[in-house]
Design a protein around this motif. Structure first.
Motif, PDB file in Angstrom:
ATOM      1  N   TRP A 131      -2.181   8.880   9.453  1.00 49.02           N
ATOM      2  CA  TRP A 131      -1.845   8.212   8.197  1.00 49.02           C
ATOM      3  C   TRP A 131      -0.769   9.002   7.465  1.00 49.02           C
ATOM      4  O   TRP A 131      -0.844  10.226   7.375  1.00 49.02           O
ATOM      5  CB  TRP A 131      -3.078   8.085   7.314  1.00 49.02           C
ATOM      6  CG  TRP A 131      -4.061   7.071   7.822  1.00 49.02           C
ATOM      7  CD1 TRP A 131      -5.065   7.282   8.721  1.00 49.02           C
ATOM      8  CD2 TRP A 131      -4.117   5.695   7.463  1.00 49.02           C
ATOM      9  NE1 TRP A 131      -5.743   6.105   8.949  1.00 49.02           N
ATOM     10  CE2 TRP A 131      -5.184   5.119   8.193  1.00 49.02           C
ATOM     11  CE3 TRP A 131      -3.378   4.890   6.608  1.00 49.02           C
ATOM     12  CZ2 TRP A 131      -5.519   3.777   8.081  1.00 49.02           C
ATOM     13  CZ3 TRP A 131      -3.704   3.563   6.480  1.00 49.02           C
ATOM     14  CH2 TRP A 131      -4.776   3.010   7.212  1.00 49.02           C
ATOM     15  N   ARG A 137       0.838  -1.196   0.000  1.00 45.87           N
ATOM     16  CA  ARG A 137       0.000   0.000   0.000  1.00 45.87           C
ATOM     17  C   ARG A 137       0.876   1.250   0.000  1.00 45.87           C
ATOM     18  O   ARG A 137       1.983   1.246   0.539  1.00 45.87           O
ATOM     19  CB  ARG A 137      -0.921   0.016   1.227  1.00 45.87           C
ATOM     20  CG  ARG A 137      -1.901  -1.156   1.264  1.00 45.87           C
ATOM     21  CD  ARG A 137      -2.979  -0.993   0.195  1.00 45.87           C
ATOM     22  NE  ARG A 137      -3.958  -2.066   0.263  1.00 45.87           N
ATOM     23  CZ  ARG A 137      -3.919  -3.181  -0.446  1.00 45.87           C
ATOM     24  NH1 ARG A 137      -2.902  -3.374  -1.268  1.00 45.87           N
ATOM     25  NH2 ARG A 137      -4.854  -4.095  -0.350  1.00 45.87           N
ATOM     26  N   GLU A 152       0.654   4.495  14.665  1.00 49.82           N
ATOM     27  CA  GLU A 152      -0.235   4.339  15.821  1.00 49.82           C
ATOM     28  C   GLU A 152       0.580   4.231  17.106  1.00 49.82           C
ATOM     29  O   GLU A 152       1.526   3.452  17.199  1.00 49.82           O
ATOM     30  CB  GLU A 152      -1.115   3.096  15.661  1.00 49.82           C
ATOM     31  CG  GLU A 152      -2.081   2.895  16.813  1.00 49.82           C
ATOM     32  CD  GLU A 152      -3.146   1.848  16.520  1.00 49.82           C
ATOM     33  OE1 GLU A 152      -3.840   1.423  17.460  1.00 49.82           O
ATOM     34  OE2 GLU A 152      -3.303   1.463  15.336  1.00 49.82           O
ATOM     35  N   ARG A 169      -3.514   8.046  16.217  1.00 48.27           N
ATOM     36  CA  ARG A 169      -3.393   7.462  14.875  1.00 48.27           C
ATOM     37  C   ARG A 169      -3.246   8.556  13.827  1.00 48.27           C
ATOM     38  O   ARG A 169      -4.028   9.512  13.808  1.00 48.27           O
ATOM     39  CB  ARG A 169      -4.610   6.599  14.550  1.00 48.27           C
ATOM     40  CG  ARG A 169      -4.725   5.357  15.427  1.00 48.27           C
ATOM     41  CD  ARG A 169      -6.023   4.625  15.185  1.00 48.27           C
ATOM     42  NE  ARG A 169      -6.125   3.425  16.009  1.00 48.27           N
ATOM     43  CZ  ARG A 169      -7.244   2.695  16.137  1.00 48.27           C
ATOM     44  NH1 ARG A 169      -8.350   3.046  15.475  1.00 48.27           N
ATOM     45  NH2 ARG A 169      -7.244   1.629  16.917  1.00 48.27           N
ATOM     46  N   GLN A 219       0.127   3.949   1.572  1.00 48.93           N
ATOM     47  CA  GLN A 219      -0.025   4.656   2.838  1.00 48.93           C
ATOM     48  C   GLN A 219       0.046   3.675   4.003  1.00 48.93           C
ATOM     49  O   GLN A 219      -0.350   2.516   3.877  1.00 48.93           O
ATOM     50  CB  GLN A 219      -1.378   5.391   2.880  1.00 48.93           C
ATOM     51  CG  GLN A 219      -1.561   6.421   1.790  1.00 48.93           C
ATOM     52  CD  GLN A 219      -2.976   6.989   1.758  1.00 48.93           C
ATOM     53  OE1 GLN A 219      -3.859   6.535   2.483  1.00 48.93           O
ATOM     54  NE2 GLN A 219      -3.192   7.980   0.913  1.00 48.93           N
ATOM     55  N   ARG A 220       0.543   4.174   5.136  1.00 49.08           N
ATOM     56  CA  ARG A 220       0.580   3.375   6.360  1.00 49.08           C
ATOM     57  C   ARG A 220       0.104   4.235   7.530  1.00 49.08           C
ATOM     58  O   ARG A 220       0.188   5.466   7.482  1.00 49.08           O
ATOM     59  CB  ARG A 220       1.989   2.857   6.649  1.00 49.08           C
ATOM     60  CG  ARG A 220       2.437   1.742   5.739  1.00 49.08           C
ATOM     61  CD  ARG A 220       3.772   1.186   6.208  1.00 49.08           C
ATOM     62  NE  ARG A 220       3.667   0.533   7.506  1.00 49.08           N
ATOM     63  CZ  ARG A 220       4.702   0.015   8.163  1.00 49.08           C
ATOM     64  NH1 ARG A 220       5.911   0.082   7.640  1.00 49.08           N
ATOM     65  NH2 ARG A 220       4.539  -0.561   9.332  1.00 49.08           N
ATOM     66  N   ARG A 221      -0.369   3.562   8.581  1.00 49.81           N
ATOM     67  CA  ARG A 221      -0.872   4.283   9.741  1.00 49.81           C
ATOM     68  C   ARG A 221       0.128   4.227  10.890  1.00 49.81           C
ATOM     69  O   ARG A 221       0.531   3.146  11.315  1.00 49.81           O
ATOM     70  CB  ARG A 221      -2.208   3.676  10.192  1.00 49.81           C
ATOM     71  CG  ARG A 221      -2.898   4.478  11.302  1.00 49.81           C
ATOM     72  CD  ARG A 221      -4.223   3.867  11.650  1.00 49.81           C
ATOM     73  NE  ARG A 221      -4.070   2.591  12.340  1.00 49.81           N
ATOM     74  CZ  ARG A 221      -5.085   1.763  12.608  1.00 49.81           C
ATOM     75  NH1 ARG A 221      -6.301   2.057  12.203  1.00 49.81           N
ATOM     76  NH2 ARG A 221      -4.861   0.633  13.246  1.00 49.81           N
ATOM     77  N   TYR A 254       6.911   6.561   6.889  1.00 51.48           N
ATOM     78  CA  TYR A 254       6.373   5.905   8.089  1.00 51.48           C
ATOM     79  C   TYR A 254       7.327   5.962   9.278  1.00 51.48           C
ATOM     80  O   TYR A 254       6.970   6.448  10.360  1.00 51.48           O
ATOM     81  CB  TYR A 254       6.021   4.449   7.771  1.00 51.48           C
ATOM     82  CG  TYR A 254       5.568   3.684   9.003  1.00 51.48           C
ATOM     83  CD1 TYR A 254       4.263   3.781   9.452  1.00 51.48           C
ATOM     84  CD2 TYR A 254       6.459   2.895   9.715  1.00 51.48           C
ATOM     85  CE1 TYR A 254       3.839   3.106  10.589  1.00 51.48           C
ATOM     86  CE2 TYR A 254       6.053   2.209  10.862  1.00 51.48           C
ATOM     87  CZ  TYR A 254       4.743   2.316  11.286  1.00 51.48           C
ATOM     88  OH  TYR A 254       4.344   1.651  12.421  1.00 51.48           O
ATOM     89  N   THR A 300       3.923   5.688   2.826  1.00 50.61           N
ATOM     90  CA  THR A 300       4.725   4.552   3.296  1.00 50.61           C
ATOM     91  C   THR A 300       6.195   4.929   3.481  1.00 50.61           C
ATOM     92  O   THR A 300       6.840   4.504   4.449  1.00 50.61           O
ATOM     93  CB  THR A 300       4.605   3.380   2.305  1.00 50.61           C
ATOM     94  OG1 THR A 300       3.223   2.982   2.225  1.00 50.61           O
ATOM     95  CG2 THR A 300       5.431   2.188   2.758  1.00 50.61           C
TER      96      THR A 300
END
Length: 274
Positions: free
Chosen positions: A230, A171, A177, A228, A173-175, A236, A233
């Motif tokens: 977004w 993906r 957290e 959280r 995008q990454r989250r 990140y 990637t």
């Protein structure tokens, strides 16, 4: 005693089999050159068709060895050797080798599955078989992974297929957290607004999906917030570590405490006892 027949027989065999040997050698040499050219041509065509590089290398190896076997059999047939019996011998030998190398063959089967279903490719960052890092190479027997410390880990393909594979590169995008805790005596609303301001002040954080700051738990010694955000990637890990630092520094500035495990020991003095 007629010596001429002993001289003529070697000459006869040399003239008969010498031509066959020369023809067999020519077939083998020319055939091997042709095999290399055909293999190179097939590689070029597959690359132009934008076939995955791992799949290209796999097919290239198969094409080369199959065509080379054909050339060898043609050379043997030119010598007058019955290749049918050789095929039977190769079959039996292949079965014996297959049984002896069943673990290696399972790695080859796993490589085929990886190439077909493509759970990851060269350049992806994955976590599998207890290893996390960037995939550097995928061959018939193993996958080469480079962790963040730049070491090299060789993982058998069968080990990868047997377990879960987490691909962090599939993906865009990454989250990010985190969970942050504050003391029960601290201002909950101030802490929540502070965390959201930290997120919104970072240009690398995406507005969609929307970031989230919410109370997730009333713990034993802290009120815990889930945090959280977004990001792309590629950003990140930078954002992951930067957020930890920013939250600690900002909480210190605003007098918001971050509880940590501690133990209170109480002693009682009893009158009249030593």
């Amino acid at each position: 005693m007629d010596i001429s027949k002993y001289i003529d027989m070697p000459l006869l065999y040399a003239s008969e089999y010498g031509l066959k040997i020369i023809a067999a050698l020519l077939i083998f040499i020319i055939g091997k050159i042709a095999v290399k050219k055909v293999t190179a041509l097939s590689r070029t065509l597959m690359l132009k068709a934008k076939v995955d590089n791992t799949f290209v290398e796999f097919l290239e190896s198969i094409i080369y060895f199959v065509l080379l076997i054909v050339v060898i059999l043609a050379s043997l047939n030119t010598l007058g050797i019955n290749t049918t019996s050789f095929l039977a011998i190769f079959g039996a030998a292949g079965l014996a080798v297959g049984l002896a190398l069943k673990d290696s063959l399972s790695n080859i089967g796993a490589a085929v599955l990886i190439i077909i279903f493509r759970p990851f490719k060269v350049g992806d960052t994955i976590e599998a078989a207890g290893v996390s890092g960037t995939v550097k190479d995928i061959n018939l027997f193993s996958t080469i992974i480079e962790p963040v410390d730049k070491s090299i880990v060789v993982v058998p393909n069968s080990s990868l297929i047997k377990g879960n594979i987490t691909n962090f590169s599939q993906r865009t995008q990454r989250r990010v957290e985190h969970v942050f805790g504050i003391g029960y005596d601290d201002d909950l609303q101030l802490a929540k607004e502070t965390l959201m301001q930290i997120i919104q002040s970072d240009e690398r954080v995406l507005t969609e999906p929307a970031p989230l700051v919410a109370v997730s738990e009333l713990g034993e010694s802290s009120v815990n917030f889930v945090f959280r955000a977004w990001v792309e990637t590629a950003d990140y890990w930078d954002v992951h570590f930067d957020m930890l630092e920013k939250v600690k520094l900002t909480f210190d500035e605003k007098g918001i405490s971050i509880p940590f495990p501690q133990m209170d020991i109480h002693t009682n003095k009893i009158e009249g006892k030593q």
